[in-house]
Enzyme design. Structure first.
Site, PDB file in Angstrom:
ATOM      1  N   GLU A 329       0.838  -1.282  -0.039  1.00 15.28           N
ATOM      2  CA  GLU A 329      -0.087  -0.038   0.080  1.00 15.28           C
ATOM      3  C   GLU A 329       0.729   1.236   0.088  1.00 15.28           C
ATOM      4  OE1 GLU A 329      -2.815  -0.687  -0.919  1.00 15.28           O
ATOM      5  OE2 GLU A 329      -2.898  -2.870  -0.180  1.00 15.28           O
ATOM      6  N   TYR A 414      -1.630  -8.335 -11.099  1.00 18.34           N
ATOM      7  CA  TYR A 414      -0.610  -8.170 -10.121  1.00 18.34           C
ATOM      8  C   TYR A 414       0.486  -8.781 -10.426  1.00 18.34           C
ATOM      9  CZ  TYR A 414      -4.140  -6.162  -6.809  1.00 18.34           C
ATOM     10  OH  TYR A 414      -5.227  -5.462  -6.187  1.00 18.34           O
TER      11      TYR A 414
HETATM   12  N1  BES Z   1      -5.893  -1.271  -4.925  1.00 18.87           N
HETATM   13  C1  BES Z   1      -5.884  -2.471  -4.245  1.00 18.87           C
HETATM   14  C2  BES Z   1      -7.288  -2.906  -3.929  1.00 18.87           C
HETATM   15  C3  BES Z   1      -8.168  -2.843  -5.048  1.00 18.87           C
HETATM   16  C4  BES Z   1      -7.846  -3.333  -6.436  1.00 18.87           C
HETATM   17  C5  BES Z   1      -9.422  -2.512  -4.918  1.00 18.87           C
HETATM   18  C6  BES Z   1      -8.774  -3.295  -7.295  1.00 18.87           C
HETATM   19  C7  BES Z   1     -10.509  -2.464  -5.839  1.00 18.87           C
HETATM   20  C8  BES Z   1     -10.003  -2.834  -7.305  1.00 18.87           C
HETATM   21  C9  BES Z   1      -4.947  -2.654  -3.181  1.00 18.87           C
HETATM   22  O1  BES Z   1      -3.818  -1.979  -3.064  1.00 18.87           O
HETATM   23  C10 BES Z   1      -4.417  -4.227  -3.062  1.00 18.87           C
HETATM   24  O2  BES Z   1      -3.802  -4.508  -4.162  1.00 18.87           O
HETATM   25  N2  BES Z   1      -4.510  -4.867  -2.209  1.00 18.87           N
HETATM   26  C11 BES Z   1      -4.157  -6.352  -2.069  1.00 18.87           C
HETATM   27  C12 BES Z   1      -2.935  -6.424  -1.347  1.00 18.87           C
HETATM   28  C13 BES Z   1      -2.103  -7.304  -1.522  1.00 18.87           C
HETATM   29  C14 BES Z   1      -1.916  -7.548  -3.076  1.00 18.87           C
HETATM   30  C15 BES Z   1      -0.749  -7.251  -0.850  1.00 18.87           C
HETATM   31  C16 BES Z   1      -5.429  -6.786  -1.147  1.00 18.87           C
HETATM   32  O3  BES Z   1      -6.318  -6.146  -0.642  1.00 18.87           O
HETATM   33  O4  BES Z   1      -5.150  -7.923  -0.868  1.00 18.87           O
HETATM   34 ZN    ZN Z   2      -2.604  -2.923  -4.880  1.00 20.14          ZN
END
Ligand code: BES
Ligand code: ZN
Length: 646
Positions: A329, A414
């Site tokens: 984050e 990702y």
């Molecule tokens: N920005 C994302 C969360 C998100 C992505 C919300 C797409 C809505 C649509 C956040 O930074 C994220 O990637 N969170 C992951 C973290 C993990 C990859 C370390 C999570 O929530 O698991």
């Molecule tokens: Zn993210």
């Protein structure tokens, strides 16, 4: 609007069916029909008007589960004759619209809500009053309130908070949910500054993705300013009984008082992460960096709301083993918040680049062995996605991004994005690649860009600058083709390999549990052991493993997640009570959706999965509710026996 998303998807597969070739014309060119200037996920006519600044004046009404007040947009007219402003909304009740010269008296203006679209909400069309000629900029004020089902907001009763005495509300605007609590141009292509006055019941504290003041008196009126221009999906609000603890000079954590000490301990390393990231990737130009630890109902692991990341409490493992989430984050402060994907089709620019930075930060702070464990888990996840995600969604710049909760496709962007950048790093060496990435952030600071802009920059500043190493066509394979190019060297981890071997040995009866000492294993190694347990495995073996290692009762949510997925897949009934508790404890989608899905797909528990979900649905965020519903519906389709088969 161009074509509705589902129609476009249908047309793309139609082209594939009829012509027998992928719709993209060659391996390395983007879809010709794709118009990077237009966001298919927004109704806003951003070619005619763009928002520069937003002023919110909102009251938090817990009994009615509503935010109510005004949103005033300062707009610039780009098209000299345009007279109709179209904003995005979703389930908002509009009380009136006024329009006027910037900062001056406003007059009522005609408006209407257009037809409702399931995914996108409703356009709010506002006509400039006759005779009104906007100058460079002008103001549009909308009086409105949100409704209890707002897709961005979760209204928690006291019983779902740690303290149990006060209600709590928080937002989750990404990707297209800001429109359910603010009428605006809800596209990441437009950046706005904002200010806000938020009124809460006395004693509760309001926080936003803005300049929170840890010392502000909890008197019920809070003023915020966000002077850096941000895309709408980074608008965020929370209100509840929050206290603050510092973790460093510019970093700290907000949480309910009951979780404050544990949170400050778990995330004590945040300041070091920030300092390192600044040294590597350029100045952190946002002011403070704080965390807000939310109740377990928060649907994500974390959300990079600027200056104030929202964080799940499920990473409070008590041993700091899950802090890569914080690195992730935090890294978004550069990849995503500073340089932003212009449309959701380019989301890999946000999430892939951030995943790459996360691994680098983890490696520098906690060593290569630990970072490689996380890399291998992510690589294994990517391999599973490549096997299961339809090919048209597999390019990094996929033509159509499924909406939140529509299947597992998101994780693809990702890991594939991360390994694309790692691959480039391996080709050019860190001494060339690190400065390139830092320069990229500087070049596109405070801008929203597309994949093609990135590719152009990559070509000019890395590929062509050091010729003969890697071609634009090769980069194009990652961006526009499914799968992973064959010349990529996957990450490896000796500890994870050992865990996989132990799992296989145990399954085959070659390894005796008495001789398996996992006390020194990292949680990631344990997760890999669980993931690699061979199928099928007799129930006695699962029982023996659970008894010896205590998976069902683990405090580490990544371990219980991995375990309960196996429990559900294998129908290991003795662990069902603990699994059912897990499904009630957390609302984080990553922890629960795959468990529901495994239950629904194990051949016997589809009904049980629905029952468990119905019992718990009030505990979940609206986004999680639709994700689970989609997973259960998807499982039902997959497992349906054709009625009139051959
Ligand atoms: N920005 C994302 C969360 C998100 C992505 C919300 C797409 C809505 C649509 C956040 O930074 C994220 O990637 N969170 C992951 C973290 C993990 C990859 C370390 C999570 O929530 O698991
Ligand atoms: Zn993210």
């Amino acid at each position: 609007m161009t074509l509705p998303i589902s129609l476009r998807a249908a047309l793309a597969s139609f082209a594939l069916f009829v012509f027998g070739v992928p719709a993209a014309e060659s391996a390395v060119t983007p879809d010709k029909a794709y118009d990077p200037a237009h966001d298919d996920y927004s109704f806003a006519n951003t070619d005619a008007f763009v928002t520069r600044h937003l002023v919110l004046d909102l009251s938090v009404d817990f009994p009615a589960r509503a935010l109510r007040g005004t949103a005033t947009l300062r707009l610039e007219r780009l098209h000299p004759e345009a007279r109709r402003v179209v904003l995005d909304t979703r389930d908002l009740v509009i009380g009136g619209v006024r329009v006027g010269p910037a900062g001056e008296a406003l007059q009522a203006s005609a408006y209407r809500l257009g037809e409702s679209h399931e995914l996108l909400g409703q356009p709010l069309e506002i006509d400039l009053p006759d005779g009104f000629e906007p100058g460079d900029t002008f103001d549009v004020e909308v009086t409105y309130h949100s409704t209890p089902g707002a897709s961005a907001l979760q209204w928690l009763p006291p019983s779902l908070t740690a303290g149990g005495e006060h209600p709590l509300v928080f937002s989750q605007s990404q990707a297209i949910h800001a429109r359910s609590w603010v009428p605006l141009q809800d596209t990441p292509a437009v950046r706005i500054t904002y200010e806000a006055v938020i009124r809460t019941p006395e004693g509760l504290r309001a926080l936003m993705s803005a300049d929170n003041d840890p010392e502000a008196a909890a008197d019920g009126v809070y003023r915020f300013e966000m002077p850096q221009p941000i895309p709408s999906y980074l608008l965020a609000i929370a209100a509840g009984n929050f206290a603050f603890a510092a973790t460093g000079e510019d970093t700290g954590v907000y949480a309910e008082p009951e979780l404050l000490d544990a949170s400050a301990w778990e995330f004590a390393g945040t300041q070091d992460m920030l300092d390192l990231a600044e040294k590597r990737y350029g100045p952190y130009d946002w002011g403070r960096y704080d965390l807000l630890i939310l109740p377990p109902a928060f649907p994500y692991g974390g959300m990079e709301n600027p200056r104030l990341s929202f964080i799940t409490p499920s990473v409070l493992a008590g041993d700091r083993s899950l802090v890569s989430l914080i690195a992730h984050e935090l890294a978004h402060s550069w990849s995503g918040n500073l340089v932003t994907n212009a449309t959701w089709r380019d989301i890999w620019l946000n999430e892939g680049t951030t995943s790459y930075l996360t691994a680098r930060l983890m490696e520098a702070l906690y060593g290569k062995a630990r970072a490689d464990e996380e890399r291998v888990l992510d690589w294994n996840g990517l391999l599973a996605d490549v096997d299961s995600v339809p090919e048209r969604f597999q390019p990094l710049a996929a033509k159509v991004l499924p909406s939140d909760g529509e299947g597992p496709q998101q994780s693809m962007y990702y890991a594939k994005g991360q390994f694309f950048l790692e691959h480039l790093e391996h080709q050019f060496g860190r001494e060339r690649f690190d400065p390139f990435i830092a320069a990229y952030f500087e070049a596109f600071s405070w801008q929203s860009i597309t994949t093609e802009t990135f590719l152009e920059y990559l070509d000019e500043n890395l590929l062509s600058r050091y010729p003969g190493i890697y071609t634009r066509e090769q980069a194009g394979e990652w961006l526009y083709q499914p799968g992973v190019p064959a010349d990529f060297r996957p990450p490896t981890s000796r500890t994870l390999q050992a865990a996989a071997a132990a799992a296989r040995g145990f399954g085959a009866g070659r390894v005796d549990l008495d001789h398996l000492d996992i006390s020194g294993w990292s949680p990631h190694t344990t997760v890999n052991f669980i993931n690699e347990l061979p199928a099928p495995l007799p129930a006695e073996k699962l029982a023996a493993a659970d008894e010896q290692f205590g998976f069902s009762a683990s405090r580490n949510a990544e371990i219980t997640r991995a375990w309960f997925i196996q429990v559900a897949k294998r129908r290991y009934l003795p662990a069902y009570p603990a699994m059912e508790e897990h499904l009630a404890r957390f609302g984080r989608m990553k922890l629960i959706v795959p468990v529901y899905q495994a239950l629904a797909e194990n051949g016997q528990d589809a009904e049980l999965a629905r029952e468990l979900f119905e019992e718990r649905r009030d505990r979940y965020h609206p986004i999680a509710v639709s994700a689970i519903e989609n997973a259960l519906d998807g499982a039902a389709q997959k497992t349906q026996i054709p009625e009139d088969g051959p």
